[in-house]
Design an enzyme around this catalytic site. Structure first.
Site, PDB file in Angstrom:
ATOM      1  CD  GLU A  91      -2.914  -1.234   2.287  1.00  0.00           C
ATOM      2  OE1 GLU A  91      -3.897  -1.962   2.128  1.00  0.00           O
ATOM      3  OE2 GLU A  91      -2.741  -0.547   3.309  1.00  0.00           O
ATOM      4  CB  CYS A 104       3.034   7.536   2.931  1.00  0.00           C
ATOM      5  SG  CYS A 104       3.479   6.278   4.131  1.00  0.00           S
ATOM      6  CB  CYS A 111       6.825  -5.130   8.616  1.00  0.00           C
ATOM      7  SG  CYS A 111       8.163  -4.404   9.594  1.00  0.00           S
ATOM      8  CB  CYS A 115       6.059  -2.295  16.182  1.00  0.00           C
ATOM      9  SG  CYS A 115       7.732  -2.012  15.561  1.00  0.00           S
ATOM     10  CB  CYS A 118       2.766  -1.333  13.697  1.00  0.00           C
ATOM     11  SG  CYS A 118       2.779  -1.035  11.918  1.00  0.00           S
ATOM     12  CB  CYS A 335       1.234   6.389  11.122  1.00  0.00           C
ATOM     13  SG  CYS A 335       1.825   7.881  10.417  1.00  0.00           S
TER      14      CYS A 335
HETATM   15  N1  SAH Z   1       9.521   0.640   9.856  1.00  0.00           N
HETATM   16  C1  SAH Z   1       9.718   2.046   9.701  1.00  0.00           C
HETATM   17  C2  SAH Z   1       8.846   2.624   8.626  1.00  0.00           C
HETATM   18  C3  SAH Z   1       7.367   2.621   8.939  1.00  0.00           C
HETATM   19  S1  SAH Z   1       6.993   4.207   9.412  1.00  0.00           S
HETATM   20  C4  SAH Z   1       9.488   2.727  11.048  1.00  0.00           C
HETATM   21  O1  SAH Z   1       8.937   2.085  11.933  1.00  0.00           O
HETATM   22  O2  SAH Z   1       9.892   3.867  11.227  1.00  0.00           O
HETATM   23  C5  SAH Z   1       5.467   4.129  10.113  1.00  0.00           C
HETATM   24  C6  SAH Z   1       5.380   5.029  11.328  1.00  0.00           C
HETATM   25  O3  SAH Z   1       4.064   4.898  11.896  1.00  0.00           O
HETATM   26  C7  SAH Z   1       6.353   4.592  12.407  1.00  0.00           C
HETATM   27  O4  SAH Z   1       6.829   5.667  13.141  1.00  0.00           O
HETATM   28  C8  SAH Z   1       5.457   3.720  13.242  1.00  0.00           C
HETATM   29  O5  SAH Z   1       5.995   3.490  14.490  1.00  0.00           O
HETATM   30  C9  SAH Z   1       4.185   4.535  13.237  1.00  0.00           C
HETATM   31  N2  SAH Z   1       3.010   3.767  13.652  1.00  0.00           N
HETATM   32  C10 SAH Z   1       2.860   2.432  13.650  1.00  0.00           C
HETATM   33  N3  SAH Z   1       1.658   2.089  14.122  1.00  0.00           N
HETATM   34  C11 SAH Z   1       1.028   3.240  14.423  1.00  0.00           C
HETATM   35  C12 SAH Z   1      -0.262   3.546  14.923  1.00  0.00           C
HETATM   36  N4  SAH Z   1      -1.133   2.591  15.195  1.00  0.00           N
HETATM   37  N5  SAH Z   1      -0.584   4.850  15.108  1.00  0.00           N
HETATM   38  C13 SAH Z   1       0.300   5.831  14.771  1.00  0.00           C
HETATM   39  N6  SAH Z   1       1.518   5.595  14.277  1.00  0.00           N
HETATM   40  C14 SAH Z   1       1.884   4.319  14.114  1.00  0.00           C
END
Ligand code: SAH
Length: 343
Positions: A91, A104, A111, A115, A118, A335
């Protein structure tokens, strides 16, 4: 299997052109079609003789991605599902604001990092994207950006699915094609690579003289707590991470952006703010506090009052703090909400 035209080296292309008795300048013409004009088939290379196009077709493949679906949010944000040549999907998101359009883009299918907050992590890891698949997201969304907003993409964030530093070479190559004057010519300062913090990858960026901005998804400055939130912390501990960030700063002079998701009763206390301040002391930073977007994970976003106190503490220490609200939540484009939903 024949090599893909966008995966072959300039050297290989040149040997091929020579081997069929064609003139050297054909290489420059082909490269211009591929990277500057962004064509997606040999037949579009209209200044090449038909016979040469046929020879290219029988010696190289030209794998491309397409748009499988698009949904648009009421705030204008548009989410795209891309079909890759092997039917996998990723996406991407276009986010219009004042006079910019931010794209984006994803770096991996799924992945591996899991985390806790996420949605992408729940898919597991499928495979790395090739640089041409990252480049295609840019080309396809740029066309859509012109249609939807009458404007080209002005900014790019590597914040879609996946961890860019676990797909280092493809990500770097895609950045080169997007920024090179022989490619799409976007200024590197308009690109941000976001990472969970892979220490060796950060050092490599420093050594390679990486020009774009770098953001670290820290989210928690208490190492033990971060392990539970982001299991990658086990192999990338704080000492390694800080060491890499100091190295990056020393080599490039960069100010790193720290992304910090505000999770209710998890990482939003004053004690957490103090730890964040302490973590960032060795290098200059800018803090982006991110509002948590609902996923299936069970976390909640912090109260406004708590966020205000958190900011007040950081500002009392002269830190630069911005609060970021995600766009496109109604279409799961925000995000952390990017996941290929199983229907
Ligand atoms: N793997 C890389 C690139 C993905 S960026 C990274 O983690 O930086 C995506 C961003 O959205 C990251 O900062 C991630 O931590 C954040 N993110 C993930 N889940 C989220 C959520 N539920 N709400 C807001 N931000 C989130």
């Amino acid at each position: 299997m024949s090599t893909d035209i966008r995966h072959t080296t300039a050297q290989n292309l040149s040997s091929f052109i020579e081997s069929i008795g064609e003139k050297k300048f054909r290489c420059a013409q082909i490269e211009e079609w591929l990277w500057k004009k962004g064509v997606r088939s040999f037949d579009e290379m209209s200044n090449l003789p038909v016979a040469l196009r046929e020879q290219l077709k029988s010696n190289f493949t030209f794998l491309t991605s397409g748009i499988a679906a698009m949904v648009q949010s009421k705030d204008g944000t548009a989410k795209f599902v891309f079909n890759l040549h092997d039917k996998r999907q990723v996406e991407g998101v276009l986010i219009p604001s004042d006079n910019r359009v931010t794209a984006c883009i994803s770096s991996q299918v799924g992945c591996p990092l899991k985390c806790a907050f996420c949605a992408t992590g729940t898919m597991g890891f499928v495979r790395n994207l090739h640089s041409s698949e990252i480049f295609d997201q840019f080309l396809l969304m740029n066309k859509k950006s012109q249609e939807l907003y009458n404007q080209n993409i002005t900014n790019i964030v590597y914040m879609g699915m996946g961890e860019p530093l676990l797909n280092y070479e493809s990500v770097i190559r895609s950045v080169q094609w997007i920024t090179s004057p022989k490619g799409q010519g976007l200024s590197p300062s308009r690109i941000t690579l976001s990472t969970v913090g892979i220490a060796s990858g950060i050092k490599r960026l420093a050594d390679d003289g990486f020009k774009p901005e770098i953001a670290l998804s820290l989210h928690c400055a208490d190492e033990l707590k971060r392990r539970r939130l982001m299991p990658v912390t086990e192999s990338q501990n704080f000492e390694m991470l800080q060491d890499a960030l100091v190295y990056l700063h020393e080599k490039t002079g960069k100010r790193i952006t720290i992304e910090y998701l505000m999770l209710k009763n998890w990482n939003d206390s004053l004690a957490d703010a103090k730890k964040l301040f302490a973590f960032c002391r060795p290098f200059p930073v800018k803090i982006n506090l991110i509002e948590y977007n609902a996923t299936q994970s069970g976390f909640e976003k912090s109260n406004e009052e708590t966020v205000r106190e958190f900011i007040a503490f950081l500002e009392s220490k002269n830190m630069i703090v911005n609060v970021r609200h995600s766009r496109g939540k109604d279409i799961d484009a925000a995000c952390g909400q990017l996941v290929k939903k199983v229907k």
